[in-house]
Motif scaffolding. Structure first.
Motif, mmCIF file in Angstrom:
data_model
loop_
_atom_site.group_PDB
_atom_site.id
_atom_site.type_symbol
_atom_site.label_atom_id
_atom_site.label_comp_id
_atom_site.label_asym_id
_atom_site.label_seq_id
_atom_site.Cartn_x
_atom_site.Cartn_y
_atom_site.Cartn_z
ATOM 1 N N VAL A 60 0.851 -1.198 0.000
ATOM 2 C CA VAL A 60 0.000 0.000 0.000
ATOM 3 C C VAL A 60 0.879 1.237 0.000
ATOM 4 O O VAL A 60 1.722 1.429 0.877
ATOM 5 C CB VAL A 60 -1.033 0.006 1.149
ATOM 6 C CG1 VAL A 60 -2.196 -0.906 0.807
ATOM 7 C CG2 VAL A 60 -0.443 -0.362 2.482
ATOM 8 N N ALA A 82 -0.576 4.438 -1.280
ATOM 9 C CA ALA A 82 -1.472 5.493 -1.768
ATOM 10 C C ALA A 82 -1.695 6.611 -0.749
ATOM 11 O O ALA A 82 -2.494 7.508 -0.988
ATOM 12 C CB ALA A 82 -2.810 4.885 -2.181
ATOM 13 N N GLY A 83 -0.986 6.555 0.383
ATOM 14 C CA GLY A 83 -1.191 7.571 1.432
ATOM 15 C C GLY A 83 -0.601 8.913 1.033
ATOM 16 O O GLY A 83 0.311 8.996 0.212
ATOM 17 N N LYS A 109 3.762 10.080 0.178
ATOM 18 C CA LYS A 109 4.881 9.661 1.036
ATOM 19 C C LYS A 109 5.743 8.574 0.399
ATOM 20 O O LYS A 109 6.970 8.600 0.520
ATOM 21 C CB LYS A 109 4.317 9.177 2.379
ATOM 22 C CG LYS A 109 5.351 8.626 3.325
ATOM 23 C CD LYS A 109 4.885 8.640 4.755
ATOM 24 C CE LYS A 109 3.893 7.576 5.108
ATOM 25 N NZ LYS A 109 3.561 7.563 6.545
ATOM 26 N N SER A 134 -7.342 0.752 0.408
ATOM 27 C CA SER A 134 -6.245 0.532 -0.551
ATOM 28 C C SER A 134 -5.868 -0.954 -0.581
ATOM 29 O O SER A 134 -5.623 -1.523 -1.647
ATOM 30 C CB SER A 134 -5.024 1.374 -0.183
ATOM 31 O OG SER A 134 -5.318 2.744 -0.335
ATOM 32 N N LYS A 161 8.377 2.490 10.756
ATOM 33 C CA LYS A 161 7.467 3.156 9.811
ATOM 34 C C LYS A 161 7.815 4.635 9.744
ATOM 35 O O LYS A 161 7.977 5.295 10.766
ATOM 36 C CB LYS A 161 6.016 2.997 10.244
ATOM 37 C CG LYS A 161 5.081 3.519 9.156
ATOM 38 C CD LYS A 161 3.647 3.209 9.432
ATOM 39 C CE LYS A 161 3.062 4.260 10.331
ATOM 40 N NZ LYS A 161 1.592 4.256 10.299
HETATM 41 O O1 C5P Z 1 -0.624 6.944 6.977
HETATM 42 P P1 C5P Z 1 0.087 5.686 7.375
HETATM 43 O O2 C5P Z 1 1.558 5.879 7.565
HETATM 44 O O3 C5P Z 1 -0.539 4.948 8.505
HETATM 45 O O4 C5P Z 1 -0.054 4.738 6.102
HETATM 46 C C1 C5P Z 1 0.474 3.428 6.116
HETATM 47 C C2 C5P Z 1 0.599 2.935 4.693
HETATM 48 O O5 C5P Z 1 -0.679 2.881 4.077
HETATM 49 C C3 C5P Z 1 1.481 3.835 3.810
HETATM 50 O O6 C5P Z 1 2.373 3.026 3.068
HETATM 51 C C4 C5P Z 1 0.468 4.553 2.931
HETATM 52 O O7 C5P Z 1 0.964 4.864 1.638
HETATM 53 C C5 C5P Z 1 -0.659 3.539 2.830
HETATM 54 N N1 C5P Z 1 -1.996 4.151 2.608
HETATM 55 C C6 C5P Z 1 -2.681 3.843 1.441
HETATM 56 N N2 C5P Z 1 -3.934 4.401 1.230
HETATM 57 C C7 C5P Z 1 -4.477 5.257 2.106
HETATM 58 C C8 C5P Z 1 -3.769 5.571 3.306
HETATM 59 C C9 C5P Z 1 -2.528 4.993 3.531
HETATM 60 O O8 C5P Z 1 -2.204 3.078 0.601
HETATM 61 N N3 C5P Z 1 -5.654 5.778 1.842
#
Ligand code: C5P
Length: 219
Positions: free
Chosen positions: A8, A10-11, A22, A75, A202
């Motif tokens: 994942v 997409a954050g 990120k 995601s 993380k």
């Molecule tokens: O925001 P956080 O650090 O908790 O996100 C954890 C992972 O989830 C990250 O790799 C981020 O890219 C992913 N993510 C995602 N879709 C989202 C939120 C977070 O893929 N809507």
């Protein structure tokens, strides 16, 4: 049947203060996501890698891309629905670029016959206290038993059918979940803890990014 990996990425990464997503922030000279992809590609048990990405972003070479969802679990679900086969399913956050092939293989091996999931985790070394539910300044309710506390990471490995059931939960359940294993736990599933180095951190803040860069450089 070979395993499938869902990454994942997409954050938005607002706490990192970066203008872009990120997973694409430079870390040790390359976009953060690429470290995890390389580690996954080095594991022969993994037959396919799917990456959940922000709209309009291209998937890394040798992987399939899908557009991610509003929350992390959405995601994961989008990536899972992109794969018709592959069991078990490994879920990994692109925000953990220090993952290694050894950690990935330990999680795959940790999924024993009685387990629904096996998750990377590090023993907690700090003393952890829980805050009381009262108004006013934060006040301690109790001290938790440190010998039984683990800080949870990714990768997290699931039997495919278990993850499919977990991600079929209602929108609000998925939106509230900070990891996928917690949904499986709430359904009564058996989740194994696989001890992993604390280094598999993380990246959330600019300080985390600096620490990850120095750890990657020291490898
Ligand atoms: O925001 P956080 O650090 O908790 O996100 C954890 C992972 O989830 C990250 O790799 C981020 O890219 C992913 N993510 C995602 N879709 C989202 C939120 C977070 O893929 N809507």
């Amino acid at each position: 049947m070979s395993a499938v990996a869902l990454v994942v990425a997409a954050g938005r990464g607002e706490r990192l203060g970066s203008p872009g997503p990120k997973a694409f922030v430079m870390c040790g000279g390359r976009p953060m996501l690429e470290w995890s992809i390389d580690a996954l590609k080095a594991v022969p048990e993994i037959g396919h890698i799917v990456v959940a990405l922000p709209a309009g972003v291209q998937a890394p070479a040798g992987t399939s891309g899908v557009v991610g969802g509003q929350e992390r679990s959405h995601s994961v679900r989008a990536a899972l629905h992109h794969t018709l086969a592959g069991d078990p399913v490994l879920v990994h956050d692109a925000a953990r670029p220090l993952v290694t092939p050894e950690i990935i293989r330990a999680c795959l091996a940790g999924l024993d016959a009685e387990a629904d999931a096996a998750i990377a985790s590090a023993r907690v070394t700090d003393t952890v206290k829980e805050q009381a539910d009262a108004a006013g300044p934060p006040t301690v309710a109790r001290t938790l038993d440190r010998d039984r506390l683990w800080a949870i990471q990714t990768p997290q490995v699931f039997r495919r059918e278990v993850l499919e059931r977990a991600l079929a939960q209602p929108h609000d359940v998925l939106a509230a979940a900070t990891d996928d294993a917690s949904i499986v736990e709430a359904m009564g599933g058996t989740v194994r803890l696989v001890e992993s180095p604390r280094d598999n951190l993380k990246i959330t803040t600019p300080d985390d990014l600096r620490l990850a860069e120095s750890l990657l450089k020291a490898r």
